[in-house]
Design a protein around this motif. Structure first.
Motif: not given
Length: 465
Positions: A187-204, A245-251
């Protein structure tokens, strides 16, 4: 962290084992079975070059397994030790609660809560498996699994035979269809997960974000129907992030996608939903990996009727992405399976050992699936009374500065089921089962049911990836 010694007991009969799937669960199972004295071949449909930069949680029950496998040097160099969970309000950044992982608590748990990059963990498990002697075949897609006799047919027409087939082929598992004799309802779930990573030098270089690179928190923002969390990984060189996050559309476009990357603009996020630091982190993303998942019912078995195919990893417990325990369950599966099969004396023992594996793991996997769904729902509540009650409860359960000042009743109510997961010891469960039931196996042979004390194995050298 206490030192642990790996089980070095070797099986008295060497089985031919085919592992279908060469990701974390498959490599872990291959390693423990080869270590137990068996002849293991891993069949992986990919080319083995893909390395995800996504971050994984290693709760104490998982860290304990990795430590027993001799990986403490790797953990010290590449993993990030977590000292506290910081819960914040998603729209304002106001702190809701702070769960400190005090030294007294970690001593009780016998291991640390850590963060590990998926690609790093995959590389070290590959190294372990190859050093142990596992044969790894890439570009070997399984298209058919048979049980009489046990065999796997590849896309190129080749058929390989074995005494045991381990299904570690992920959420859309061919091996699971064989075990259940039919495809699993989805059964399709309504949650979409976005994963990514950032170099910490940009955050610093950003005054608002620099603090996140200087602490070992698991930073968790709880917003209106969304969860955003981040942590340091890869020797503090990258900051790993998940937005659910929850999404009310076709995933369906993103269904169990772990490789295809998209621009963040593709998702038309409303940045007004997020506090300024979260917005900055999102805007630093070069690309994200979107993943949706299918909800599947709990399995009632992990072994086929002929006791020739057994499920491990995501094939056995297809959990939602970005949770706390999916990877831990994979490693626990592997540790239990390898431990039990290090004690085999005759091929006729296979059904009983597989029954033991199922008995040990099935209830645990049901509990983890229930836990992950309950926690994700709780952490992604929409704005309203229920969300406010949740936040009040988190505050109530984290109102202590020192471990000896903690209100045990409130702490147990909020974190009790989580701590119960952390104290689980996969090796201990396997050994307890064998002490109780191992003597009943293959009694036509002359052997003892006593468990031999473990002895140290050769230390693995760890290299940078």
């Amino acid at each position: 962290m206490p030192g642990h010694i790996m089980n070095a007991q070797k099986a008295q009969v060497s089985l031919r084992v085919l592992v279908v799937g060469g990701s974390v669960g498959g490599l872990a199972a291959a390693y423990t079975l080869q270590r137990a004295g068996h002849d293991v071949t891993v069949l992986e449909q990919g080319d083995g070059k893909q390395r995800s930069q996504g971050g994984l949680r290693s709760p104490p029950n998982m860290t304990r397994v990795l430590t027993r496998w001799g990986l403490q040097p790797y953990l010290s160099k590449f993993a990030q030790r977590c000292t506290q969970f910081s819960f914040m309000q998603g729209e304002t950044g106001e702190q809701i609660g702070l769960m400190k992982l005090h030294e007294e608590l970690l001593r009780d748990l016998l291991a640390d809560f850590m963060f590990i990059q998926h690609g790093d963990l995959l590389s070290i498990l590959l190294d372990l498996a190859l050093r142990e002697g596992v044969e790894l075949r890439y570009n070997s897609k399984a298209i058919k699994i048979a049980t009489t006799p046990p065999s796997v047919t590849l896309e190129n027409g080749e058929t390989l035979y074995a005494d045991l087939i381990v299904g570690a082929d992920g959420q859309r598992s061919l091996a699971r269809d064989i075990v259940l004799s039919k495809p699993l309802e989805e059964e399709p779930a309504d949650q979409l997960c976005l994963t990514f990573s950032i170099p910490t030098e940009l955050m610093q270089a950003d005054e608002d974000l620099r603090h996140l690179t200087e602490i070992s928190d698991w930073s968790i923002w709880l917003g209106d129907s969304y969860l955003f969390h981040g942590s340091l990984v890869s020797s503090q060189r990258r900051y790993s992030i998940l937005l659910s996050f929850s999404v009310d559309e076709d995933l369906s476009e993103y269904l169990e996608n772990w490789t295809n990357q998209y621009s963040l603009d593709h998702f038309n996020l409303d940045f007004d939903r997020f506090e300024p630091r979260v917005v900055k982190l999102l805007q630093m993303a070069d690309s994200v990996i979107p993943t949706s998942h299918m909800r599947r019912p709990l399995l009632d078995t992990l072994v086929d009727d002929h006791a020739k195919v057994v499920l491990v990893g995501e094939a056995a417990h297809p959990l939602m992405p970005g949770g706390v325990h999916p990877t831990a369950m994979c490693l626990e599966d592997a540790e239990v399976l390898g431990n039990l099969f290090s004690r085999i004396h005759h091929a006729q023992d296979i059904p009983r050992l597989l029954a033991g594996y199922e008995e040990i793991r099935l209830q645990r996997l049901h509990a983890s699936q229930d836990w992950e769904y309950r926690k994700r729902r709780m952490l992604t509540l929409p704005k309203g009374m229920e969300q406010q009650l949740r936040d009040d409860k988190i505050r109530w359960g984290t109102e202590y500065e020192h471990w000896d000042h903690m209100n045990e009743t409130s702490f147990r109510e909020i974190w009790g089921d989580e701590i119960d997961f952390y104290v689980y010891d996969a090796t201990e469960k396997a050994e307890d089962w064998y002490i109780k039931w191992g003597r009943l196996m293959s009694q036509h042979t002359n052997r003892t049911s006593m468990v031999l004390p473990p002895t140290p194995t050769v230390e693995v050298s760890i290299s940078a990836y």
